[in-house]
Design a protein around this motif. Structure first.
Motif, PDB file in Angstrom:
ATOM      1  N   LEU A 190      26.312 -34.898  83.506  1.00 23.67           N
ATOM      2  CA  LEU A 190      25.649 -33.678  83.076  1.00 23.67           C
ATOM      3  C   LEU A 190      25.261 -32.842  84.281  1.00 23.67           C
ATOM      4  N   GLN A 191      25.072 -31.556  84.056  1.00 17.56           N
ATOM      5  CA  GLN A 191      24.482 -30.698  85.089  1.00 17.56           C
ATOM      6  C   GLN A 191      23.325 -29.929  84.455  1.00 17.56           C
ATOM      7  N   PHE A 192      22.138 -30.105  85.024  1.00 16.09           N
ATOM      8  CA  PHE A 192      20.967 -29.415  84.515  1.00 16.09           C
ATOM      9  C   PHE A 192      20.910 -27.990  85.055  1.00 16.09           C
ATOM     10  N   HIS A 193      20.269 -27.106  84.275  1.00 15.31           N
ATOM     11  CA  HIS A 193      20.052 -25.724  84.690  1.00 15.31           C
ATOM     12  C   HIS A 193      18.803 -25.217  83.982  1.00 15.31           C
ATOM     13  N   GLN A 194      18.405 -24.005  84.274  1.00 15.55           N
ATOM     14  CA  GLN A 194      17.132 -23.482  83.759  1.00 15.55           C
ATOM     15  C   GLN A 194      17.089 -23.398  82.236  1.00 15.55           C
ATOM     16  N   SER A 195      18.236 -23.246  81.592  1.00 19.74           N
ATOM     17  CA  SER A 195      18.272 -23.107  80.136  1.00 19.74           C
ATOM     18  C   SER A 195      18.463 -24.436  79.407  1.00 19.74           C
ATOM     19  N   TYR A 196      18.654 -25.514  80.160  1.00 21.55           N
ATOM     20  CA  TYR A 196      18.891 -26.824  79.534  1.00 21.55           C
ATOM     21  C   TYR A 196      17.602 -27.292  78.859  1.00 21.55           C
ATOM     22  N   SER A 197      17.725 -27.887  77.672  1.00 26.55           N
ATOM     23  CA  SER A 197      16.531 -28.178  76.882  1.00 26.55           C
ATOM     24  C   SER A 197      16.561 -29.579  76.284  1.00 26.55           C
ATOM     25  N   TYR A 198      15.438 -29.960  75.702  1.00 26.51           N
ATOM     26  CA  TYR A 198      15.310 -31.210  74.953  1.00 26.51           C
ATOM     27  C   TYR A 198      16.357 -31.264  73.844  1.00 26.51           C
ATOM     28  N   GLU A 199      16.579 -30.135  73.197  1.00 27.31           N
ATOM     29  CA  GLU A 199      17.546 -30.072  72.092  1.00 27.31           C
ATOM     30  C   GLU A 199      18.965 -30.355  72.572  1.00 27.31           C
ATOM     31  N   ASP A 200      19.290 -29.947  73.796  1.00 30.25           N
ATOM     32  CA  ASP A 200      20.617 -30.235  74.360  1.00 30.25           C
ATOM     33  C   ASP A 200      20.736 -31.709  74.745  1.00 30.25           C
ATOM     34  N   PHE A 201      19.623 -32.278  75.206  1.00 28.98           N
ATOM     35  CA  PHE A 201      19.642 -33.617  75.791  1.00 28.98           C
ATOM     36  C   PHE A 201      19.386 -34.707  74.738  1.00 28.98           C
ATOM     37  N   ILE A 202      18.372 -34.529  73.900  1.00 24.37           N
ATOM     38  CA  ILE A 202      17.972 -35.579  72.948  1.00 24.37           C
ATOM     39  C   ILE A 202      18.393 -35.214  71.523  1.00 24.37           C
ATOM     40  N   GLU A 203      17.713 -34.275  70.913  1.00 22.27           N
ATOM     41  CA  GLU A 203      18.042 -33.856  69.548  1.00 22.27           C
ATOM     42  C   GLU A 203      17.303 -32.559  69.228  1.00 22.27           C
ATOM     43  N   GLY A 204      17.815 -31.848  68.253  1.00 19.73           N
ATOM     44  CA  GLY A 204      17.173 -30.606  67.841  1.00 19.73           C
ATOM     45  C   GLY A 204      17.937 -29.963  66.707  1.00 19.73           C
ATOM     46  N   TYR A 205      17.377 -28.919  66.181  1.00 19.35           N
ATOM     47  CA  TYR A 205      18.014 -28.210  65.071  1.00 19.35           C
ATOM     48  C   TYR A 205      18.994 -27.168  65.607  1.00 19.35           C
ATOM     49  N   ARG A 206      20.221 -27.216  65.045  1.00 22.76           N
ATOM     50  CA  ARG A 206      21.291 -26.305  65.456  1.00 22.76           C
ATOM     51  C   ARG A 206      21.914 -25.686  64.214  1.00 22.76           C
ATOM     52  N   PRO A 207      22.354 -24.425  64.298  1.00 15.27           N
ATOM     53  CA  PRO A 207      23.021 -23.831  63.127  1.00 15.27           C
ATOM     54  C   PRO A 207      24.381 -24.481  62.897  1.00 15.27           C
ATOM     55  N   ASP A 208      24.706 -24.730  61.621  1.00 15.28           N
ATOM     56  CA  ASP A 208      26.028 -25.268  61.313  1.00 15.28           C
ATOM     57  C   ASP A 208      26.952 -24.148  60.872  1.00 15.28           C
ATOM     58  N   GLU A 209      28.154 -24.511  60.400  1.00 17.16           N
ATOM     59  CA  GLU A 209      29.158 -23.507  60.039  1.00 17.16           C
ATOM     60  C   GLU A 209      28.729 -22.669  58.823  1.00 17.16           C
ATOM     61  N   ASN A 210      27.735 -23.145  58.068  1.00 16.99           N
ATOM     62  CA  ASN A 210      27.258 -22.408  56.902  1.00 16.99           C
ATOM     63  C   ASN A 210      26.031 -21.553  57.198  1.00 16.99           C
ATOM     64  N   GLY A 211      25.615 -21.561  58.431  1.00 19.45           N
ATOM     65  CA  GLY A 211      24.464 -20.766  58.813  1.00 19.45           C
ATOM     66  C   GLY A 211      23.133 -21.456  58.581  1.00 19.45           C
ATOM     67  N   HIS A 212      23.200 -22.730  58.200  1.00 22.68           N
ATOM     68  CA  HIS A 212      21.975 -23.500  57.998  1.00 22.68           C
ATOM     69  C   HIS A 212      21.646 -24.290  59.255  1.00 22.68           C
ATOM     70  N   PHE A 213      20.380 -24.597  59.422  1.00 29.93           N
ATOM     71  CA  PHE A 213      19.977 -25.391  60.584  1.00 29.93           C
ATOM     72  C   PHE A 213      20.038 -26.882  60.242  1.00 29.93           C
ATOM     73  N   LYS A 214      20.657 -27.633  61.149  1.00 29.15           N
ATOM     74  CA  LYS A 214      20.884 -29.052  60.925  1.00 29.15           C
ATOM     75  C   LYS A 214      20.407 -29.835  62.150  1.00 29.15           C
ATOM     76  N   LEU A 215      19.741 -30.962  61.905  1.00 31.46           N
ATOM     77  CA  LEU A 215      19.290 -31.807  63.005  1.00 31.46           C
ATOM     78  C   LEU A 215      20.510 -32.453  63.665  1.00 31.46           C
ATOM     79  N   THR A 216      20.681 -32.193  64.955  1.00 27.82           N
ATOM     80  CA  THR A 216      21.887 -32.622  65.674  1.00 27.82           C
ATOM     81  C   THR A 216      21.494 -33.426  66.918  1.00 27.82           C
ATOM     82  N   ASN A 217      22.239 -34.486  67.163  1.00 29.29           N
ATOM     83  CA  ASN A 217      21.991 -35.291  68.363  1.00 29.29           C
ATOM     84  C   ASN A 217      22.398 -34.537  69.622  1.00 29.29           C
ATOM     85  N   GLY A 218      21.632 -34.711  70.681  1.00 30.59           N
ATOM     86  CA  GLY A 218      22.017 -34.199  71.977  1.00 30.59           C
ATOM     87  C   GLY A 218      22.960 -35.157  72.680  1.00 30.59           C
TER      88      GLY A 218
END
Length: 414
Positions: A190-218
């Motif tokens: 991995l390469q960290f940067h100022q915009s890298y977040s917990y959601e990228d690394f561990i888990e967080g809500y991300r929009p899916d193909e239907n426009g809904h937010f889904k809990l996704t693993n980092g």
């Protein structure tokens, strides 16, 4: 059962074609992590200097002693003399790649009878996989490499810190290949940067193909799920530019779990509420550029969980020997190599003693390890100076034109 009586020692970049017998003896006998119990048996009579799977010299063992250097704990210095010609003439130039296949450990215990069964046929040597060569383009002493490996096994989290151009990321990857035989499947890069977040690394809500937010693993959580099913292997998380990220934001509650004595403990994750753990067979390696003014210092809670290893330019000691031989193997003349070492060393002295900069801003050796489309050697050197190093020096000394001019003059010395 045939008694083992011979030690093969693979040489990396401490070897150079045309090296004298005395120089080769020094390179071979210096200090190795040999088995003292084997040596005490008295069975071992010979040791061979091996380069690129070929025996370059044969010595009779006359004794050994422990290396008293505190940095070389557990290492042995061999004593010996060039073997009698009746043995030496039969073993010189024999290829040993099919019995010494390890790319990591340079030591192999064998016997004369087995060696004499081998052939010095060049065609067989050409067919031996390059993976069996003892590639050592790591410009660190074997003792320091061993110390780094011990630190990683003990602390589980280490950071390579140093100025630009010392090859921190390359070093991390090569060490894992050499000492752990790590495959790409065992590595999360991995390469960290100022915009890298917990959601990228561990888990967080991300929009899916239907426009809904889904809990996704980092990326890290997905990697750990693979690790949990393979406890017999070791796994590595290599984080380039680790100090560019907001580490508290990225690691969150896992800041506790990465600690070496907290492995296996469980915490509840913030989003999913599921329990999560970091297994004992996961190791973290970060790299950190000490010359970047734009970055804030690591907080003490994070720093306490890591061991920090300073990586310096390869222009002194055993690192310099390896660098010079590496340049020679890649077709760079001795004159140009000497020019590089002298000029960069002098420039680094000025940088190191500058009260606003210091050793963390020195010029690294990796500026001079890219030989793609080399062409004219003089032009190659001048292009590196003019288009890579002078802009760096101008940034360093933007408010001190006299010192800037002095270093540029040093870099252009013939």
């Amino acid at each position: 059962m045939t008694t083992l009586d011979t030690i093969l020692i693979k040489l990396g970049l401490t070897f150079k074609e045309g090296i004298s017998a005395s120089e080769l003896y020094k390179a071979t006998s210096v200090s190795w992590r040999l088995s003292e119990s084997k040596l005490k048996s008295g069975d071992f009579k010979y040791y061979c200097a091996v380069f690129r799977n070929q025996i370059k010299e044969v010595y009779e063992i006359t004794g050994y002693e422990k290396d008293l250097n505190p940095e070389n704990i557990g290492r042995i210095i061999l004593k010996g003399r060039v073997a009698e010609d009746v043995i030496r003439s039969k073993l010189l130039n024999i290829y040993v790649g099919d019995i010494h296949t390890s790319s990591g450990n340079p030591i192999k215990y064998t016997n004369i009878e087995k060696l004499l069964e081998l052939t010095s046929d060049n065609e067989i040597g050409k067919n031996i996989s390059n993976q069996s060569f003892f590639h050592d383009d790591l410009f660190l002493s074997e003792a320091l490499q061993e110390k780094i490996v011990r630190l990683l096994k003990y602390k589980k989290n280490i950071i390579f810190q140093g100025p630009p151009g010392v090859g921190k990321t390359y070093l991390a990857k090569k060490l894992l290949q050499k000492w752990f035989s790590a495959t790409p499947e065992q590595l999360l890069f991995l390469q960290f940067h100022q915009s890298y977040s917990y959601e990228d690394f561990i888990e967080g809500y991300r929009p899916d193909e239907n426009g809904h937010f889904k809990l996704t693993n980092g990326l890290f959580k997905d990697f750990i799920m693979k690790v949990v099913g393979n406890p017999e292997y070791v796994f590595f998380v290599l984080i380039d530019e680790i100090n560019r990220g907001n580490l508290s934001k990225i690691f969150g509650e896992l800041l506790m779990l990465i600690e070496h004595n907290k492995r296996g403990e469980k915490l509840q994750l913030a989003y999913s509420k599921n329990e999560f753990t970091i297994p004992d067979n996961v190791y973290f390696i970060g790299t950190m550029n000490t010359a970047d003014r734009s970055l804030t210092a690591l907080d003490f809670a994070f720093r306490r969980r890591f061991s920090f290893i300073n990586i310096e330019p390869a222009f002194k000691g055993e690192s310099l020997i390896k660098f010079k031989n590496y340049m020679d193997l890649n077709g760079i003349s001795e004159g140009t190599t000497t020019r590089i070492v002298q000029n960069i060393t002098e420039a680094n002295e000025i940088i190191a003693y500058d009260y606003k900069l210091g050793k963390g801003f020195e010029i690294g050796h990796s500026y001079f390890t890219n030989f793609t489309n080399l062409g004219d050697e003089l032009e190659w050197y001048q292009n590196i100076i003019e288009f890579e190093l002078i802009p760096l020096i101008e940034e360093y000394f933007y408010d001190d034109e006299a010192k800037m001019a002095k270093i540029i003059e040093v870099l252009m010395n013939e």
